[in-house]
Design a protein around this motif. Structure first.
Motif, PDB file in Angstrom:
ATOM      1  N   TYR A   1       0.776  -1.232   0.000  1.00 52.17           N
ATOM      2  CA  TYR A   1       0.000   0.000   0.000  1.00 52.17           C
ATOM      3  C   TYR A   1       0.811   1.288   0.000  1.00 52.17           C
ATOM      4  N   TYR A   2       1.998   1.295   0.598  1.00 49.63           N
ATOM      5  CA  TYR A   2       2.715   2.550   0.776  1.00 49.63           C
ATOM      6  C   TYR A   2       3.611   2.856  -0.423  1.00 49.63           C
ATOM      7  N   PRO A   3       3.621   4.108  -0.894  1.00 51.61           N
ATOM      8  CA  PRO A   3       4.437   4.444  -2.063  1.00 51.61           C
ATOM      9  C   PRO A   3       5.935   4.423  -1.796  1.00 51.61           C
ATOM     10  N   ASN A   4       6.364   4.721  -0.579  1.00 47.36           N
ATOM     11  CA  ASN A   4       7.793   4.757  -0.260  1.00 47.36           C
ATOM     12  C   ASN A   4       7.971   4.373   1.199  1.00 47.36           C
ATOM     13  N   LEU A   5       8.306   3.108   1.442  1.00 50.82           N
ATOM     14  CA  LEU A   5       8.373   2.605   2.810  1.00 50.82           C
ATOM     15  C   LEU A   5       9.400   3.343   3.656  1.00 50.82           C
ATOM     16  N   SER A   6      10.516   3.738   3.052  1.00 47.28           N
ATOM     17  CA  SER A   6      11.585   4.362   3.825  1.00 47.28           C
ATOM     18  C   SER A   6      11.207   5.743   4.336  1.00 47.28           C
ATOM     19  N   ARG A   7      10.063   6.283   3.872  1.00 44.83           N
ATOM     20  CA  ARG A   7       9.604   7.579   4.370  1.00 44.83           C
ATOM     21  C   ARG A   7       8.512   7.441   5.430  1.00 44.83           C
ATOM     22  N   LEU A   8       8.069   6.220   5.710  1.00 43.02           N
ATOM     23  CA  LEU A   8       7.044   6.006   6.731  1.00 43.02           C
ATOM     24  C   LEU A   8       7.658   6.097   8.122  1.00 43.02           C
ATOM     25  N   CYS A   9       6.930   6.667   9.066  1.00 43.89           N
ATOM     26  CA  CYS A   9       7.403   6.788  10.448  1.00 43.89           C
ATOM     27  C   CYS A   9       6.831   5.649  11.285  1.00 43.89           C
ATOM     28  N   ALA A  10       7.702   4.934  11.981  1.00 48.08           N
ATOM     29  CA  ALA A  10       7.272   3.782  12.764  1.00 48.08           C
ATOM     30  C   ALA A  10       7.837   3.863  14.174  1.00 48.08           C
ATOM     31  N   GLY A  11       7.133   3.251  15.107  1.00 51.08           N
ATOM     32  CA  GLY A  11       7.591   3.200  16.492  1.00 51.08           C
ATOM     33  C   GLY A  11       7.071   1.961  17.166  1.00 51.08           C
ATOM     34  N   ILE A  12       7.652   1.626  18.301  1.00 55.37           N
ATOM     35  CA  ILE A  12       7.150   0.498  19.084  1.00 55.37           C
ATOM     36  C   ILE A  12       6.174   0.989  20.146  1.00 55.37           C
ATOM     37  N   ASP A  13       6.043   2.304  20.266  1.00 59.27           N
ATOM     38  CA  ASP A  13       5.105   2.933  21.177  1.00 59.27           C
ATOM     39  C   ASP A  13       4.304   3.973  20.415  1.00 59.27           C
ATOM     40  N   ASN A  14       3.179   4.383  21.000  1.00 63.60           N
ATOM     41  CA  ASN A  14       2.386   5.463  20.442  1.00 63.60           C
ATOM     42  C   ASN A  14       1.703   6.175  21.604  1.00 63.60           C
ATOM     43  N   TYR A  15       1.591   7.473  21.502  1.00 66.65           N
ATOM     44  CA  TYR A  15       1.095   8.249  22.638  1.00 66.65           C
ATOM     45  C   TYR A  15      -0.320   7.865  23.061  1.00 66.65           C
ATOM     46  N   GLY A  16      -1.102   7.317  22.135  1.00 69.26           N
ATOM     47  CA  GLY A  16      -2.483   7.009  22.458  1.00 69.26           C
ATOM     48  C   GLY A  16      -2.703   5.607  22.993  1.00 69.26           C
ATOM     49  N   LEU A  17      -1.636   4.819  23.106  1.00 62.51           N
ATOM     50  CA  LEU A  17      -1.763   3.430  23.532  1.00 62.51           C
ATOM     51  C   LEU A  17      -0.921   3.176  24.771  1.00 62.51           C
ATOM     52  N   ARG A  18      -1.136   2.010  25.378  1.00 63.87           N
ATOM     53  CA  ARG A  18      -0.243   1.602  26.449  1.00 63.87           C
ATOM     54  C   ARG A  18       1.146   1.374  25.853  1.00 63.87           C
ATOM     55  N   THR A  19       2.167   1.593  26.648  1.00 65.37           N
ATOM     56  CA  THR A  19       3.529   1.502  26.140  1.00 65.37           C
ATOM     57  C   THR A  19       3.991   0.059  26.014  1.00 65.37           C
ATOM     58  N   PHE A  20       5.060  -0.123  25.233  1.00 64.25           N
ATOM     59  CA  PHE A  20       5.621  -1.459  25.023  1.00 64.25           C
ATOM     60  C   PHE A  20       5.936  -2.123  26.356  1.00 64.25           C
ATOM     61  N   LEU A  21       6.616  -1.408  27.236  1.00 65.42           N
ATOM     62  CA  LEU A  21       7.025  -1.997  28.509  1.00 65.42           C
ATOM     63  C   LEU A  21       5.834  -2.350  29.391  1.00 65.42           C
ATOM     64  N   SER A  22       4.747  -1.614  29.258  1.00 64.11           N
ATOM     65  CA  SER A  22       3.602  -1.876  30.128  1.00 64.11           C
ATOM     66  C   SER A  22       2.827  -3.117  29.704  1.00 64.11           C
ATOM     67  N   VAL A  23       2.962  -3.529  28.439  1.00 66.95           N
ATOM     68  CA  VAL A  23       2.217  -4.698  27.965  1.00 66.95           C
ATOM     69  C   VAL A  23       3.107  -5.923  27.761  1.00 66.95           C
ATOM     70  N   ALA A  24       4.428  -5.723  27.702  1.00 71.21           N
ATOM     71  CA  ALA A  24       5.339  -6.825  27.384  1.00 71.21           C
ATOM     72  C   ALA A  24       5.415  -7.847  28.517  1.00 71.21           C
ATOM     73  N   ALA A  25       5.628  -9.109  28.120  1.00 72.48           N
ATOM     74  CA  ALA A  25       5.884 -10.171  29.091  1.00 72.48           C
ATOM     75  C   ALA A  25       7.338 -10.102  29.534  1.00 72.48           C
ATOM     76  N   GLU A  26       7.658 -10.813  30.571  1.00 73.13           N
ATOM     77  CA  GLU A  26       9.054 -10.882  31.010  1.00 73.13           C
ATOM     78  C   GLU A  26       9.878 -11.735  30.047  1.00 73.13           C
ATOM     79  N   PRO A  27      11.164 -11.425  29.877  1.00 73.88           N
ATOM     80  CA  PRO A  27      11.902 -10.289  30.451  1.00 73.88           C
ATOM     81  C   PRO A  27      11.639  -9.015  29.634  1.00 73.88           C
ATOM     82  N   LYS A  28      11.006  -8.043  30.239  1.00 71.36           N
ATOM     83  CA  LYS A  28      10.533  -6.850  29.546  1.00 71.36           C
ATOM     84  C   LYS A  28      11.643  -6.079  28.840  1.00 71.36           C
ATOM     85  N   LEU A  29      12.745  -5.802  29.567  1.00 74.51           N
ATOM     86  CA  LEU A  29      13.794  -4.975  28.984  1.00 74.51           C
ATOM     87  C   LEU A  29      14.479  -5.672  27.817  1.00 74.51           C
ATOM     88  N   GLU A  30      14.660  -6.995  27.894  1.00 73.82           N
ATOM     89  CA  GLU A  30      15.288  -7.721  26.783  1.00 73.82           C
ATOM     90  C   GLU A  30      14.366  -7.716  25.565  1.00 73.82           C
TER      91      GLU A  30
END
Length: 305
Positions: free
Chosen positions: A185-214
């Motif tokens: 779908y995307y015309p240029n993937l290298s211009r898309l912005c991606a993250g493992i967190d988003n301000y409107g959702l729970r954070t990665f660390l808050s939902v991840a199973a152990e070992p969270k930091l790894e």
């Protein structure tokens, strides 16, 4: 933004400073080689906006009710589209910024955003003035907006599947699927912005199973080697989740994980050193129950992840 005789008059919140201090902040960022993007929410007015009155609702200046208890601007009305474009022009001139992040872009038609991009940029090229769209819709709709508006980028919300796959152990095939959808779908993937967190959702660390930091290190390793513009949310760089803590908690030593920042700095240095991690082609190499491998390549250079 206040409107007086249909001309936008705006100011910085007095608790943060003035237009002059904002412009100085941007200037000092430029001295340090940083570019600054302002968040520009043009989807709907504030509840106390002087134009948000029954008379203008009757004129068709406002569309459907938003989830925030206020009606959306109706950019299909010429008076409204002119106003919103003047707001963009004002803040670009007043702050001297390098681009805008457009909130809830799906609320306005793509032909309006095409005009907005053209007029707010003026003589500047897309490389000189960056427009990032938040489009909370299916990847196909995001790609459609990028194809017709001239915006540089949008959020690749599908990348948040890393919270399920790396954070909670969902099958790696789910990751491969969203990567395939993005390529479709995307015309240029290298211009898309991606993250493992988003301000409107729970954070990665808050939902991840152990070992969270790894798990988070692994997710950041993917983010900083894949063919996207990586977005690090506050706290990602030190492995800190402070959504339920006081403002400023990030800067308390007890909320930071020793060595995590250094790990992220090494990943960032690697991405900066290896151009193919920023601009190279992406090719899936292998996928098993436990391994997802891909190749970034360009010219004679290859990086296997």
């Amino acid at each position: 933004v206040l409107v007086q005789e249909q001309v936008p008059v705006a100011q910085v919140d007095e608790n943060l400073g003035t237009k002059e201090t904002l412009r100085e902040l941007v200037a000092q960022a430029h001295v340090r080689g940083l570019r600054v993007i302002l968040d520009l929410p043009l989807a709907f007015p504030g509840t106390q906006h002087p134009l948000y009155i029954e008379e203008n609702t009757a004129k068709g200046w406002f569309g459907p009710m938003s989830p925030y208890g206020v009606r959306q601007w109706n950019a299909g009305q010429p008076e409204v589209s002119d106003l919103l474009i003047r707001v963009g022009e004002f803040w670009r001139e007043a702050a001297g910024v390098d681009g805008f992040r457009i909130d809830s872009a799906q609320t306005q038609p793509n032909d309006f955003w095409a005009r907005f991009a053209r007029e707010v940029r003026g003589a500047s090229s897309p490389e000189e003035f960056f427009l990032l769209a938040e489009v909370a819709q299916h990847s196909g709709k995001i790609g459609e907006l990028l194809n017709v508006t001239g915006f540089n980028s949008a959020y690749d919300f599908s990348f948040l599947t890393t919270q399920d796959v790396i954070g909670r152990g969902a099958p790696l095939g789910k990751l491969a699927f969203v990567f395939g959808e993005a390529k479709r779908y995307y015309p240029n993937l290298s211009r898309l912005c991606a993250g493992i967190d988003n301000y409107g959702l729970r954070t990665f660390l808050s939902v991840a199973a152990e070992p969270k930091l790894e798990r988070m290190k692994l997710a950041l390793g993917l983010l900083l080697t894949v063919d996207r513009i990586p977005m690090l949310y506050s706290g990602d760089e030190v492995g800190c989740w402070y959504g339920d803590k006081e403002v400023g908690a990030l800067f308390e030593p007890g909320n930071q994980n020793p060595g995590f920042r250094a790990h992220v700095q090494r990943l960032l240095a690697l991405r900066k050193k290896e151009r193919v991690l920023r601009r190279g082609d992406f090719q899936e190499v292998a996928r098993t129950d436990a391994v997802y491998a891909f190749l970034r390549s360009g010219g004679e250079r290859r990086v296997l992840v």
